[in-house]
Scaffold this motif. Structure first.
Motif, short mmCIF file in Angstrom:
data_model
loop_
_atom_site.label_atom_id
_atom_site.label_comp_id
_atom_site.label_asym_id
_atom_site.label_seq_id
_atom_site.Cartn_x
_atom_site.Cartn_y
_atom_site.Cartn_z
N ALA A 6 27.14 45.84 100.14
CA ALA A 6 26.92 44.76 99.17
C ALA A 6 25.47 44.74 98.71
N ALA A 7 24.54 44.93 99.65
CA ALA A 7 23.12 44.96 99.29
C ALA A 7 22.83 46.12 98.35
N PHE A 8 23.45 47.28 98.62
CA PHE A 8 23.28 48.44 97.75
C PHE A 8 23.87 48.18 96.37
N LEU A 9 25.02 47.50 96.33
CA LEU A 9 25.65 47.17 95.05
C LEU A 9 24.78 46.22 94.24
N ILE A 10 24.15 45.26 94.91
CA ILE A 10 23.22 44.35 94.24
C ILE A 10 22.06 45.14 93.63
N PHE A 11 21.52 46.07 94.40
CA PHE A 11 20.44 46.92 93.91
C PHE A 11 20.87 47.67 92.65
N LEU A 12 22.09 48.23 92.67
CA LEU A 12 22.58 48.97 91.51
C LEU A 12 22.78 48.07 90.30
N LEU A 13 23.37 46.89 90.53
CA LEU A 13 23.66 45.99 89.42
C LEU A 13 22.38 45.56 88.71
N VAL A 14 21.36 45.20 89.49
CA VAL A 14 20.10 44.77 88.88
C VAL A 14 19.40 45.94 88.20
N SER A 15 19.39 47.09 88.85
CA SER A 15 18.66 48.25 88.34
C SER A 15 19.32 48.85 87.11
N LEU A 16 20.64 49.03 87.15
CA LEU A 16 21.33 49.73 86.07
C LEU A 16 21.52 48.88 84.82
N THR A 17 21.25 47.57 84.93
CA THR A 17 21.33 46.70 83.75
C THR A 17 20.35 47.17 82.68
N THR A 18 19.29 47.85 83.10
CA THR A 18 18.28 48.35 82.17
C THR A 18 18.85 49.37 81.18
N MET A 60 15.47 39.88 83.11
CA MET A 60 14.20 40.55 83.39
C MET A 60 13.92 41.64 82.35
N SER A 61 14.95 42.41 82.01
CA SER A 61 14.78 43.48 81.03
C SER A 61 14.44 42.91 79.66
N MET A 62 15.14 41.85 79.28
CA MET A 62 14.90 41.23 77.98
C MET A 62 13.49 40.65 77.90
N THR A 63 13.02 40.12 79.02
CA THR A 63 11.67 39.54 79.04
C THR A 63 10.61 40.58 78.73
N ILE A 64 10.74 41.76 79.34
CA ILE A 64 9.74 42.81 79.12
C ILE A 64 9.91 43.44 77.74
N LEU A 65 11.14 43.75 77.36
CA LEU A 65 11.37 44.36 76.05
C LEU A 65 11.03 43.41 74.91
N GLY A 66 11.16 42.11 75.19
CA GLY A 66 10.86 41.12 74.16
C GLY A 66 9.40 41.05 73.80
N LEU A 74 12.26 49.65 83.75
CA LEU A 74 12.96 50.35 84.82
C LEU A 74 12.31 50.07 86.18
N GLY A 75 10.96 50.17 86.23
CA GLY A 75 10.26 49.93 87.48
C GLY A 75 10.44 48.51 87.99
N CYS A 76 10.39 47.55 87.07
CA CYS A 76 10.56 46.15 87.45
C CYS A 76 11.95 45.90 88.02
N ASN A 77 12.97 46.42 87.33
CA ASN A 77 14.34 46.20 87.79
C ASN A 77 14.63 46.93 89.10
N LEU A 78 14.06 48.12 89.26
CA LEU A 78 14.22 48.83 90.53
C LEU A 78 13.60 48.03 91.68
N ALA A 79 12.39 47.50 91.42
CA ALA A 79 11.69 46.75 92.46
C ALA A 79 12.46 45.48 92.81
#
Length: 217
Positions: free
Chosen positions: A138-150, A26-32, A52-57
């Motif tokens: 686990a749900a919180f960890l998923i949120f962190l993994l997706v969000s912090l990848t940015t 997702m991050s690469m798509t927007i930055l690209g 950041l907003g996209c990954n948080l959402a």
């Protein structure tokens, strides 16, 4: 209080790597879509905020959907236990056989199925929980993994004012992260050539990003 290693064990390696890969793509798509020739500092800032907003959402959505999937699966399993307890031996065995996956069913004989049925007969349905504390973690960890990848992908644009150079470093970081995801998949699967899988994932991720951008994603 859970230790870091226990917290990581909440999600299996495939789930953890998949969530990182999801956020990365997702991050690469927007930055690209950032144009080196025309972009100014304001444009870069807007793109970074969009990433950041996209990954948080999507991190939030992915975490909530994990809970929905878990709740649905657990509810189904509780219904299965109740059904097995309410029918005769042969019907109960049939229900358990139908519940087995296609990969597992041929490996489980009648004796194993009957052993499972016997254990379920002594299982208290009232003690079975649909959602546990670990599921919310686990749900919180998923949120962190997706969000912090940015963050790793955004760092070059934060600290480097030369946009072409920042883009080059961002691409190297993205390829490195894709390679790491492929390596993690390969090691989990026991692949004999994990480096090849890492390289293949780098290529595949880059192609997927280009296709997503081309399709308007």
């Amino acid at each position: 209080m859970k230790s870091l290693s226990q917290f990581k064990d909440i999600l299996d390696p495939i789930d953890r790597t998949s969530e990182i890969l999801f956020g990365l793509l997702m991050s690469m798509t927007i930055l690209g879509t950032l144009s080196i020739a025309n972009a100014g500092q304001q444009d870069v800032r807007m793109v970074l905020l969009s990433v950041l907003g996209c990954n948080l959402a999507w991190g939030l959505v992915d975490g909530v959907m994990y809970l929905v999937r878990t709740l649905t699966t657990r509810t189904h399993n509780i219904h299965l236990v109740k059904s097995v307890q309410q029918v005769d031996k042969y019907k109960g065995q049939q229900l358990l056989k139908e519940a087995l996956s296609e990969e597992l069913a041929p490996l489980v004989g009648d004796e194993e199925v009957e052993s499972m049925r016997q254990r379920l007969l002594t299982t208290s349905v009232s003690e079975l929980r649909t959602l546990r504390v670990d599921d919310y973690m686990a749900a919180f960890l998923i949120f962190l993994l997706v969000s912090l990848t940015t963050i790793p992908l955004a760092l070059p644009f934060v600290f480097i004012t030369d946009l072409p150079l920042a883009m080059q470093i961002y691409r190297l970081i993205a390829l490195g992260m894709l390679f790491g995801c492929g390596l993690a998949f390969a090691r989990y699967a026991g692949h004999t050539h994990p480096l090849r899988v890492g390289i293949a994932m780098s290529i595949l991720g880059s192609i997927l990003t280009l296709v997503i951008i081309a399709l308007g994603g």
